[in-house]
Scaffold this motif. Structure first.
Motif, PDB file in Angstrom:
ATOM      1  N   ILE A   1     -16.487 -27.013 -30.930  1.00  0.00           N
ATOM      2  CA  ILE A   1     -15.739 -27.439 -29.739  1.00  0.00           C
ATOM      3  C   ILE A   1     -16.697 -27.976 -28.677  1.00  0.00           C
TER       4      ILE A   1
ATOM      5  N   ALA B   1     -19.552 -29.385 -29.150  1.00  0.00           N
ATOM      6  CA  ALA B   1     -20.003 -30.726 -29.562  1.00  0.00           C
ATOM      7  C   ALA B   1     -18.923 -31.765 -29.244  1.00  0.00           C
ATOM      8  N   ARG B   2     -17.668 -31.405 -29.495  1.00  0.00           N
ATOM      9  CA  ARG B   2     -16.571 -32.338 -29.168  1.00  0.00           C
ATOM     10  C   ARG B   2     -16.550 -32.628 -27.660  1.00  0.00           C
ATOM     11  N   LEU B   3     -16.708 -31.564 -26.860  1.00  0.00           N
ATOM     12  CA  LEU B   3     -16.689 -31.738 -25.402  1.00  0.00           C
ATOM     13  C   LEU B   3     -17.859 -32.607 -24.937  1.00  0.00           C
ATOM     14  N   MET B   4     -18.984 -32.482 -25.647  1.00  0.00           N
ATOM     15  CA  MET B   4     -20.177 -33.209 -25.233  1.00  0.00           C
ATOM     16  C   MET B   4     -20.093 -34.714 -25.507  1.00  0.00           C
ATOM     17  N   VAL B   5     -19.126 -35.153 -26.316  1.00  0.00           N
ATOM     18  CA  VAL B   5     -18.975 -36.603 -26.509  1.00  0.00           C
ATOM     19  C   VAL B   5     -17.772 -37.121 -25.709  1.00  0.00           C
ATOM     20  N   MET B   6     -17.281 -36.303 -24.816  1.00  0.00           N
ATOM     21  CA  MET B   6     -16.197 -36.735 -23.923  1.00  0.00           C
ATOM     22  C   MET B   6     -16.786 -37.109 -22.562  1.00  0.00           C
ATOM     23  N   PRO B   7     -16.077 -37.929 -21.807  1.00  0.00           N
ATOM     24  CA  PRO B   7     -16.624 -38.362 -20.515  1.00  0.00           C
ATOM     25  C   PRO B   7     -16.497 -37.271 -19.451  1.00  0.00           C
ATOM     26  N   VAL B   8     -17.231 -36.190 -19.658  1.00  0.00           N
ATOM     27  CA  VAL B   8     -17.219 -35.076 -18.707  1.00  0.00           C
ATOM     28  C   VAL B   8     -18.617 -34.458 -18.716  1.00  0.00           C
TER      29      VAL B   8
ATOM     30  N   HIS C   1     -28.879 -30.177 -27.571  1.00  0.00           N
ATOM     31  CA  HIS C   1     -28.416 -31.496 -28.016  1.00  0.00           C
ATOM     32  C   HIS C   1     -29.467 -32.579 -27.810  1.00  0.00           C
TER      33      HIS C   1
ATOM     34  N   ARG D   1     -18.553 -43.121 -23.563  1.00  0.00           N
ATOM     35  CA  ARG D   1     -17.739 -41.996 -24.055  1.00  0.00           C
ATOM     36  C   ARG D   1     -16.243 -42.199 -23.809  1.00  0.00           C
TER      37      ARG D   1
ATOM     38  N   ALA E   1     -12.506 -28.452 -34.342  1.00  0.00           N
ATOM     39  CA  ALA E   1     -12.972 -28.121 -32.991  1.00  0.00           C
ATOM     40  C   ALA E   1     -11.794 -28.006 -32.035  1.00  0.00           C
TER      41      ALA E   1
END
Lengths: 443, 256
Positions: free
Chosen positions: A273, A275-282, A442, B86, B97
């Motif tokens: 999860i 890793a998923r969050l880390m490729v989002m614009p946040v 990362h 992104r 995930a």
């Protein structure tokens, strides 16, 4: 703002569905605060001003013994009872009552006490009147002695208190007897001297030249002692079990936030999860702040719940109510700083630990050790010197000491800012370590 | 240049001399990777276990920083303007995930908000993603109660929610039954028709033959071959299918 709020709401939703986590965060500290307060309440009451109870066995029955019984029964700190169940206590009864737990000690006023005291005082005063006072101080008066018998389990501090009360009462009664004898002796001496000087003057029968001396010299002293704790406004409260335990176990529960917080972080990392969050614009900062805000909020709710337990539930179980006093703002500030410190540690653990098992063991063990060192379970002053020095490094200790300053010592902001700064510094360091480690993951 | 709403100039993905070495590792995980993917393509990215597929996807999707090289998505440098890039990409990771105790709708709402969606746009996006993946009637159920196939579909829904220009799919059908795989294949072909470009990694060669117009085979961090799928098969008439061709190019020895 929207992303931070979304993260906060998501965390609250996850927590609200984690029954084990909720039990750990809310039920455990509530049960602990109730159990520990009720267990310690009696102990602290006894050492903090309420009474240890004992019987008085009067084998003498004379005037001195009666005065002694009255003096003992009038004592504030320790409770003495000469008549139990409508009859005079015997030594055998008293021993049985101690075994049965009814009393913690008894005093035996031995047969011949009155005679011995009166004879001893008479001899002493006669020596004074015949200019042999210098020989009195070194002499010992033979005769029966007042005996004290304690329950073997009674702590030393209570024995000392009982001994003090009995010795003071005995000294008071002896002083009274001495004053009476001294007054009589002086009267006789003065009349004798006047008769010698006037060639046979004699006062009327019953007429005294020296009035009877009152016997209140010891029990009603001219100068007294006033004892107060150190505080800024003098509104000191007794360190009752409730005032001690409510903040202590609230802190303990708040620091247990490390378990669900670190567990959530590790789960997010292991399940992909994060890793998923880390490729989002946040940004990581927004995600971490959202998570921290949610868990800090939970800690403050926890603190509020434990305060409510102290204020409403504990009095129903027979203890004093928890008193917040007039420094509610400062207390909330301490709770907030403590929550930040606890969450900083939980965050760091969640980032540094590789598995849930590691965090689930290391986290609680660290919290229990920090709690023990910080005076949550045993007051710091009761620890050996080296442990007291080590305890200065416990964030729970800083927080607990600050609560005690506000709740018991009635201190102001000047007395607590240093500990608040330490808590915030601890939070800043753990947060910085967490961010550095997260960045390295990362790369 | 492009943003989340606008057109994306072709090529959608351009990778130049991309290398990655993990801290403390003696060898590169990726070496001099060159790749170009045009708009509307489904690009197959194949390789044995440990070949570097997931590392490549992680770097191209900005999760990992490269040791050297350059990644451009819709003409934007991925590591200079990471936040902008992104918004243009979606990732369907190999791991499921998702938050198990949240419902499908709550999961998508959360991820949607992180993509900057809110209000009616967020509601529409969540409804659309649930409809596409056939999970609309289970939107109020916790993800933890879903079957393996449904979890894979909600995993896909979370990746396409914001209608990305480029979608990275890392073995999105692993461990599910034929029906669920077929459903996901249909979803992907439909998304391709909607103009979404995809980078697709899998160990199922029949999926690649069905979906991918072009493919690259990677081994030991190096691209062994990069070609149109049909042309590659014609170049190796001795191989009956893509599976045989894959073994021919990467060898039969075990990798883990």
């Amino acid at each position: 703002m929207s992303k931070w709020l979304a993260t906060l709401i998501k965390e609250w939703r996850l927590l609200s569905r984690d029954r084990t986590g909720l039990l750990l965060l809310f039920a455990m500290p509530a049960v602990l605060v109730v159990a520990m307060t009720l267990v310690q309440d009696n102990v602290l009451r006894r050492s903090g001003g309420l009474q240890v109870t004992g019987a008085v066995v009067d084998q003498d029955g004379g005037i001195v013994a009666q005065e002694l019984v009255k003096a003992l029964e009038d004592a504030d700190v320790v409770s003495f009872t000469a008549r139990v169940d409508g009859r005079a206590a015997t030594e055998k009864d008293a021993a049985a009552w101690i075994e049965g737990g009814r009393f913690q000690f008894f005093v035996v006023l031995p047969k011949g006490l009155t005679t011995a005291v009166e004879e001893g005082v008479r001899q002493r005063v006669d020596r004074w009147m015949t200019h042999h006072a210098d020989t009195v101080s070194g002499s010992s008066l033979p005769g029966p002695e007042v005996a004290l018998r304690f329950d073997p389990t009674l702590r030393h501090v209570y024995r000392t208190a009982v001994e003090g009360v009995v010795e003071r009462a005995l000294a008071g009664v002896q002083t009274g007897v001495t004053l009476r004898y001294l007054g009589d002796a002086l009267d006789r001496k003065v009349q004798q001297r006047i008769a010698e000087m006037t060639g046979g003057y004699a006062p009327q029968a019953g007429q005294r030249l020296i009035p009877e001396l009152e016997d209140d010299a010891l029990f009603h002293p001219v100068a007294g002692v006033v004892a107060n704790g150190v505080g800024t406004s003098g509104k000191e409260r007794l360190p009752t079990a409730v005032q001690q335990n409510v903040p202590a176990w609230a802190l303990f529960g708040m620091f247990f936030i490390v378990v669900p917080l670190s567990g959530a972080l590790i789960r997010e990392r292991r399940e992909g999860i994060w890793a998923r969050l880390m490729v989002m614009p946040v940004s990581k900062t927004v995600l971490i702040l959202g998570k921290l805000s949610a868990y800090v909020g939970v800690c403050l709710v926890q603190f509020g719940c434990i305060v409510l337990v102290g204020r409403w539930l504990l009095p129903l179980l027979g203890t004093d109510p928890f008193v917040l006093g007039d420094r509610t703002g400062a207390i909330l500030l301490v709770a907030l700083c403590s929550a930040l410190a606890a969450n900083g540690f939980g965050l760091m653990l969640g980032v540094v630990a590789r598995t849930n098992e590691q965090a689930a063991i290391v986290g609680p063990v660290c919290v229990v050790i920090a709690a023990a060192l910080g005076g949550i379970m045993v007051p710091v002053f009761a620890m050996p010197g080296i442990m007291q020095r080590i305890s200065r490094g416990s964030p729970l200790g800083w927080a607990h000491d600050t609560f005690m300053n506000l709740l018991v010592r009635d201190s102001g902001f000047l007395e607590i800012w240093a500990q608040l700064a330490l808590l915030l510094l601890f939070f800043a360091v753990t947060l910085a370590v967490s961010i550095v480690v997260l960045r390295r993951i990362h790369r | 240049m492009a943003d989340g709403e606008g057109q994306c100039p072709s090529p959608v993905l351009r990778v130049l001399a991309l290398s990655k070495r993990y801290r403390g590792a003696p060898l590169n995980a990726l070496t001099d990777l060159d790749l170009t993917v045009a708009a509307g393509e489904i690009f197959g990215f194949l390789g044995p276990n440990g070949a570097g597929k997931t590392t490549a996807i992680s770097v191209m999707s900005t999760l990992l920083r490269p040791t050297a090289g350059h990644v451009e998505i819709c003409g934007i440098d991925a590591f200079r303007h990471t936040a902008r890039v992104r918004r243009l990409i979606g990732v369907v990771p190999q791991d499921l995930a998702l938050f198990d105790t949240l419902t499908a709708e709550e999961n998508l709402n959360y991820f949607g908000r992180l993509y900057g969606l809110k209000g009616a746009r967020l509601e529409d996006a969540v409804r659309w993603a649930l409809d596409v993946t056939g999970l609309a009637d289970r939107r109020r159920d916790a993800v933890g109660t879903f079957s393996g196939g449904m979890k894979r579909r909600i995993n896909l829904a979370a990746g396409i929610l914001h209608r990305p220009k480029l979608l990275f799919l890392d073995e999105p059908t692993v461990g599910i039954d034929a029906q669920s795989r077929n459903k996901i294949m249909e979803n992907l072909l439909w998304l391709k028709d909607q103009g979404i470009t995809m980078i697709y990694t899998t160990h199922y060669m029949e999926e690649v033959q069905r979906l991918c117009t072009r493919l690259a085979i990677i081994d030991h961090g190096v691209i062994v071959v990069q070609e149109q799928t049909a042309r590659l098969m014609r170049q190796h008439p001795d191989c009956r299918d893509l599976g045989e061709l894959f073994l021919k190019l990467t060898g039969r020895q075990l990798r883990d």
